[in-house]
Write a protein that holds these residues in place. Structure first.
Motif, short mmCIF file in Angstrom:
data_model
loop_
_atom_site.label_atom_id
_atom_site.label_comp_id
_atom_site.label_asym_id
_atom_site.label_seq_id
_atom_site.Cartn_x
_atom_site.Cartn_y
_atom_site.Cartn_z
N ARG A 156 67.90 -0.83 79.28
CA ARG A 156 69.15 -1.59 79.30
C ARG A 156 69.95 -1.29 80.56
O ARG A 156 70.66 -2.13 81.08
N ARG A 206 73.58 -2.70 81.76
CA ARG A 206 74.05 -3.82 80.93
C ARG A 206 74.68 -3.31 79.65
O ARG A 206 74.27 -2.29 79.12
N GLN A 210 75.92 -7.39 75.47
CA GLN A 210 75.27 -8.42 76.27
C GLN A 210 73.78 -8.53 75.93
O GLN A 210 73.26 -9.62 75.70
N VAL A 211 73.12 -7.38 75.90
CA VAL A 211 71.68 -7.35 75.60
C VAL A 211 71.42 -7.86 74.18
O VAL A 211 70.51 -8.65 73.95
N GLU A 236 71.81 -11.65 74.05
CA GLU A 236 70.67 -12.32 74.68
C GLU A 236 69.44 -12.29 73.79
O GLU A 236 68.64 -13.22 73.77
N ALA A 237 69.29 -11.19 73.04
CA ALA A 237 68.11 -11.03 72.18
C ALA A 237 68.31 -11.70 70.82
O ALA A 237 67.38 -11.80 70.04
N LEU A 257 71.40 -3.29 67.43
CA LEU A 257 70.92 -2.65 68.65
C LEU A 257 71.39 -1.20 68.70
O LEU A 257 70.62 -0.30 69.05
N GLU A 271 69.01 2.00 69.03
CA GLU A 271 69.13 2.90 70.18
C GLU A 271 69.44 4.33 69.76
O GLU A 271 69.05 5.27 70.44
N LEU A 322 64.16 -7.93 71.87
CA LEU A 322 64.79 -6.96 72.77
C LEU A 322 63.88 -6.67 73.95
O LEU A 322 64.33 -6.59 75.09
N VAL A 340 64.09 -9.47 76.51
CA VAL A 340 65.34 -9.45 77.26
C VAL A 340 65.34 -8.31 78.28
O VAL A 340 65.85 -8.44 79.39
N LEU A 341 64.77 -7.18 77.90
CA LEU A 341 64.79 -5.99 78.76
C LEU A 341 63.62 -5.93 79.74
O LEU A 341 63.53 -5.01 80.54
#
Length: 86
Positions: free
Chosen positions: A28, A31, A35-36, A39-40, A47, A51, A66, A69-70
């Motif tokens: 990530r 970011r 945001q991540v 997008e996912a 998330l 994490e 994920l 996106v990453l």
């Protein structure tokens, strides 16, 4: 009215969850989590749990989204997250 009973995680699952979380956090970079997640197509809360290793067995779809996106390949994630043979 009992809630759904969660089976305790095995040490392997916990470790795998922590490795997955670390990998996603590193990928990530700068970011924001929000945001991540957006997008996912997952919630920021989801998330955050992944994490921090609090959702060590996330849905495949979630991880795949994920990863896309990453810019991580599912192969890389699978290699990181397979249970380590004793």
């Amino acid at each position: 009215m009992g809630g759904m009973v969660r089976t305790p995680l095995t040490p392997e699952e916990r470790e795998r969850g922590e490795r997955l979380g670390l990998l996603l956090r590193e990928a990530r970079g700068g970011r924001s989590m929000a945001q991540v997640a957006a997008e996912a197509g997952v919630s920021a809360e989801t998330l955050r749990k992944i994490e921090t290793g609090r959702a060590p067995t996330p849905a495949f779809f979630t991880v795949a989204a994920l990863a896309a996106v990453l810019g991580l390949s599912m192969d890389e994630l699978a290699a990181m997250c397979v249970p380590v043979a004793a």
